[in-house]
Design a protein around this motif. Structure first.
Motif, PDB file in Angstrom:
ATOM      1  N   GLN A  72       0.862  -1.182   0.000  1.00  0.00           N
ATOM      2  CA  GLN A  72       0.000   0.000   0.000  1.00  0.00           C
ATOM      3  C   GLN A  72       0.904   1.240   0.000  1.00  0.00           C
ATOM      4  N   LYS A  99     -11.307  -6.089 -14.807  1.00  0.00           N
ATOM      5  CA  LYS A  99     -11.806  -5.379 -13.620  1.00  0.00           C
ATOM      6  C   LYS A  99     -10.721  -4.502 -13.019  1.00  0.00           C
ATOM      7  N   GLY A 100     -11.134  -3.326 -12.561  1.00  0.00           N
ATOM      8  CA  GLY A 100     -10.232  -2.452 -11.820  1.00  0.00           C
ATOM      9  C   GLY A 100      -9.228  -1.695 -12.677  1.00  0.00           C
ATOM     10  N   LEU A 123      -7.872  12.348  -5.468  1.00  0.00           N
ATOM     11  CA  LEU A 123      -8.368  11.527  -4.367  1.00  0.00           C
ATOM     12  C   LEU A 123      -8.971  10.222  -4.879  1.00  0.00           C
ATOM     13  N   ARG A 127      -7.832   6.444  -3.972  1.00  0.00           N
ATOM     14  CA  ARG A 127      -8.772   5.447  -3.469  1.00  0.00           C
ATOM     15  C   ARG A 127      -8.734   4.188  -4.326  1.00  0.00           C
ATOM     16  N   SER A 130      -5.759   2.224  -3.471  1.00  0.00           N
ATOM     17  CA  SER A 130      -5.965   1.577  -2.174  1.00  0.00           C
ATOM     18  C   SER A 130      -6.881   0.358  -2.305  1.00  0.00           C
ATOM     19  N   ASN A 131      -7.928   0.492  -3.101  1.00  0.00           N
ATOM     20  CA  ASN A 131      -8.836  -0.631  -3.342  1.00  0.00           C
ATOM     21  C   ASN A 131      -8.119  -1.808  -3.987  1.00  0.00           C
ATOM     22  N   SER A 134      -6.085  -3.623  -1.492  1.00  0.00           N
ATOM     23  CA  SER A 134      -6.884  -4.397  -0.532  1.00  0.00           C
ATOM     24  C   SER A 134      -7.453  -5.658  -1.158  1.00  0.00           C
ATOM     25  N   GLY A 135      -7.311  -5.776  -2.472  1.00  0.00           N
ATOM     26  CA  GLY A 135      -7.775  -7.009  -3.118  1.00  0.00           C
ATOM     27  C   GLY A 135      -9.206  -6.942  -3.612  1.00  0.00           C
ATOM     28  N   LEU A 136      -9.691  -5.738  -3.812  1.00  0.00           N
ATOM     29  CA  LEU A 136     -11.083  -5.587  -4.250  1.00  0.00           C
ATOM     30  C   LEU A 136     -11.333  -6.263  -5.598  1.00  0.00           C
ATOM     31  N   TYR A 137     -10.339  -6.256  -6.478  1.00  0.00           N
ATOM     32  CA  TYR A 137     -10.567  -6.773  -7.836  1.00  0.00           C
ATOM     33  C   TYR A 137      -9.911  -8.119  -8.086  1.00  0.00           C
TER      34      TYR A 137
END
Lengths: 328, 510
Positions: A72, A99-100, A123, A127, A130-131, A134-137
């Motif tokens: 991060q 994705k992403g 910003l 974000r 950061s997403n 965090s493994g969002l995608y």
């Protein structure tokens, strides 16, 4: 709201599909992916940073990597990397299905511009990064790495066939032999995305010539691009042989028997490998109006000697053997 | 061997094992294949009564031996003030009541629950005495009786081919009141009953025989005296005869209490002793009967199973054992239909949540919280929170929403909403997170498709999982999971088209 295609228009007989050599999802999973793709090779294609590294080793051209964040990053670090850039792409290393991916094509004051013209603030970018971390995608929500890539300077040859988005060419490579290809053109309907199920046009490309042979949007045949009104019959991919060569050499690079290669055309550098896919979808059959199965089975029936050809020979064989009948 | 062949061999083995265990449990242990089966359990009560002399008393009652066609489910003794013991002696079980001082009329009870299972009543060979004591009829006045006995024996022998048919003939002759010899014998032995006389004549014919005491099981019979059957030895095996009709074999509803051996009841220190029986039948769930009749022998299959767990854990397992069935539904719908769901097994988890909450309540709560949760998540995502913090915030919001829904619905008098518990909550929070990512990436259309697909599969899975047959089979025959595993493995080999693909690829067929 539109009804999904499943409910409108009825079903066809499975025997007819079989006769036409259409590959189904179950057959793809059991007979091709499970049999020809070793799981330990997946990280090469599932992680785009690994793909880039492998591509460099095999001298396969890829879009330039500007930076990769393993952990991060702090805001200042992202900003340091992004600040001097006018155009860039931020993607997760292990994202799937596009994705992403955040594409920035320009700047306006403090804001960044997406291809659609909408604005993104600094910003928002932080974000997004950061997403990604965090493994969002990523598959299964595993923490992921984030990469900043140079925006491909797209060859204007497809400008007439693409709306607000990036056209890319998908080639299916089976045991090193290119078997089918298509061009995915974004439309207004697909919101600039090149996903066929979201309304992009799939254009089947003749392996022998690089010319469009068939075009489909949402399962229906089209002859012209719905937004630009350009006839697909005139479409021809320049430097086709180089592109097919690049796709075929991905076999050596990844070691995967059943592979989908996504390739874009750069104005100066020619074809670049965007990403490789160990589980390529079956929409390519719809785009080409023909089934994959017969072609795959033809290669499966080859002798060992025939399989031991080099890239050049394999490409020549495929170009000869899998020439398409144009319907445009 | 090719992986495909391995799958088929493994699947065949699993099927044989699972089905075999099921068949064994059904036929050998009596587990019912269908839910709601009832079995008749007979409660037999033996009442021993006698007049005590005032001194020490000891009463011994022969107890029934375990027999093949009767499963003894339980026994109780009631004997206030008496010492009680069961002694095993010469292959016989006897209940012994004892007391130092007793006077007046005494009643002792022994109660037995038995379940009749199909099969032969008696097992061969049995170590019973084949000694024959010939009747002593030496005196002159007994000459006529002796003649009559031997003439009966001769007549029977002439009309029969072996010991068995001879016994039948003899018993028929003894029952025939027009027979002069028979009348003479019964006239002499006035104080003896039919079986006593039959035993006497059989002894004269040199055939080892003894009596079997027992009861005919008929509902609601009180103060029954034990009835007798005859058992004769034909040189190789023991054969039972119904004495008055002369038919071989144990009557179907006959419960054997005592076979050969000593007296039924011995009382020391008392007079006028008697044993009477009463019989009632109860209908008991078949599974309980199976459990009771196997628990004694500690069948490994039952002992090393979930039945040995405490009841509370069993009820949890009842739910867990349904998960594979739900998984099968998901596999079927994905492989054969091609329904898109969010996550492979989220529909199963949803279905479990629905089992806890009831379908309609669960569905409405799910949709309501999903909409509210999505809305909250969209707002949270604008606040630039880190992903983990945001998911945690969604979870907390879901908990608050559920709490609110529970309170409000309780005030409104809808109690079902209270059943929303821990498990569905986590599934919901997770779903909301996934759905909101989907919304951002692929748009609301995809959310509706996937949420709808998940819900459809969940409802189907719920429907299958709450089927009473499925519940019965998974819980009572968990070994059927092996068959399920085999089915899933074979489905995993299916390379045909999905139903959805017949529509998806239809434009390729021109």
């Amino acid at each position: 709201m539109r009804l999904p295609p499943f409910f409108s228009g009825g079903l066809v007989s499975p025997f007819k599909l079989r006769k036409l050599g259409i590959l189904g999802m179950n057959a793809r999973n059991v007979r091709y992916i499970a049999r020809y793709n070793d799981r330990d090779k997946y990280p090469i294609v599932d992680d785009k940073l690994n793909t880039k590294r492998a591509a460099r080793r095999y001298r396969i051209p890829v879009p330039d990597l500007i930076a990769a964040f393993e952990t991060q990053p702090t805001r200042t670090r992202i900003m340091q990397v992004i600040e001097p850039l006018q155009q860039f792409v931020i993607k997760p290393a292990r994202g799937s299905g596009g994705k992403g991916i955040l594409v920035i094509v320009g700047r306006e004051g403090d804001d960044y511009l997406k291809p659609s013209g909408s604005k993104v603030t600094a910003l928002d970018i932080q974000r997004h990064v950061s997403n990604i971390h965090s493994g969002l995608y990523s598959l299964g929500g595993k923490p992921d790495r984030c990469m900043v890539e140079a925006l491909v300077d797209f060859d204007p040859v497809f400008d007439k066939y693409s709306f607000e988005g990036v056209p890319d060419i998908r080639v299916i490579v089976f045991r090193g032999f290119p078997v089918m290809a298509m061009l995915r053109c974004s439309t207004h309907d697909s919101d600039g995305k090149a996903n066929l199920h979201q309304g992009a046009v799939g254009v089947g490309i003749d392996l022998a010539t690089g010319k469009a042979s068939h075009a489909v949007q949402r399962g229906l045949r089209v002859d012209i691009h719905p937004d630009t009104k350009m006839p697909f019959a005139d479409l021809e991919v320049p430097g086709w042989k180089d592109l097919v060569n690049l796709a075929a050499s991905c076999y050596e690079m990844t070691g995967l028997g059943y592979l989908g290669c996504d390739i874009v055309l750069d104005r100066r550098r020619g074809p670049l490998l965007l990403e490789a896919n160990a589980r390529p979808g079956l929409a390519i059959q719809i785009a080409n109006g023909i089934g994959l199965r017969t072609r795959l089975e033809h290669i499966e029936s080859m002798t060992l000697e025939q399989l031991e050809k080099n890239v050049e020979e394999r490409v020549n064989y495929s170009m000869d053997y899998f020439a398409a009948r144009a319907t445009l | 061997m090719s992986p495909r062949a391995q799958v088929y061999i493994l699947a065949a083995l699993l099927t044989v094992l699972g089905a075999g265990l099921t068949i064994y449990k059904h036929f050998a242990l009596g587990f019912p294949l269908l839910p709601g089966e009832y079995r008749t359990v007979w409660t037999i009560e033996a009442k021993v009564s006698f007049d005590a002399d005032g001194g020490p008393v000891k009463a011994a009652l022969t107890l029934p031996r375990s027999q093949r066609n009767m499963a003894v489910l339980g026994e109780t003794f009631s004997s206030s003030g008496y010492g009680f013991n069961i002694i095993h002696q010469d292959d016989e079980h006897r209940a012994v009541w004892s007391k130092r001082h007793a006077s007046g009329r005494q009643s002792l009870f022994y109660q037995l629950d038995v379940h009749q299972t199909p099969g032969a009543a008696l097992e061969q060979p049995l170590d019973l005495s084949t000694e024959v004591v010939k009747p002593l009829l030496g005196a002159r006045e007994q000459e006529a009786v002796r003649q009559a006995i031997y003439s009966l024996v001769e007549a029977g022998r002439a009309r029969s081919s072996d010991v068995s048919t001879f016994t039948s003939e003899l018993l028929l002759a003894l029952a025939d009141t027009r027979n002069q010899d028979r009348n003479l014998i019964f006239g002499y032995y006035k104080d003896r009953n039919f079986v006593d006389v039959a035993l006497l004549v059989l002894a004269a014919a040199d055939i080892p025989a003894h009596r079997i005491r027992g009861l005919y099981l008929e509902d609601d019979r009180r103060r029954l005296d034990p009835e007798d059957l005859l058992e004769i030895y034909d040189g190789k095996r023991w054969v039972v005869f119904e004495p008055t009709s002369g038919t071989p074999g144990v009557p179907k509803n006959f419960f054997i209490w005592q076979r050969g051996g000593k007296s039924l009841l011995d009382v020391e220190g008392g007079r006028n002793s008697s044993v009477t029986f009463s019989v009632i039948s109860n209908d008991v769930p078949a599974r309980d009967v199976a459990m009771l009749s196997t628990s004694k022998e500690k069948e490994a299959l039952v002992d090393f199973s979930i039945y040995s767990l405490p009841i509370e854990q069993q009820s949890i397992f009842k739910l867990i054992l349904l998960v594979p069935v739900g998984a099968l539904v998901v596999v079927l719908l994905r492989v054969f239909v091609g329904l898109r769901t969010s996550g492979t097994f989220m529909p199963v988890l949803l279905a479990i949540a629905f089992i806890e909450t009831q379908l309609i309540t669960g569905l409405s709560i799910f949709v309501l919280i999903l909409i509210l949760g999505l809305w909250v998540r969209f707002y949270l995502s604008r606040l630039n929170l880190l992903l983990v913090a945001r998911i945690a915030a969604v979870v907390i919001t879901v908990v608050i929403l559920m709490g609110a829904i529970s309170v409000v619905s309780f005030k409104l008098g809808i109690e079902q909403a209270l059943t929303v518990t821990f498990f569905p909550m986590i599934i919901l929070a997770w779903t909301i997170e996934r759905m909101s990512i989907l919304w951002e990436e692929d748009g609301p259309y995809e959310v509706v498709i996937q949420a709808g697909g998940s819900l459809l599969v969940a409802v189907l899975a719920w429907w299958v999982m709450t089927n009473r047959y499925i519940e019965h089979w998974t819980f009572n025959f968990p070994e059927l999971l092996l068959v399920l595993l085999a089915v899933v493995m074979i489905i995993g080999n299916y390379t045909g088209y999905r139903l959805g693909e017949l529509a998806r690829f239809r434009q390729l067929v021109r």
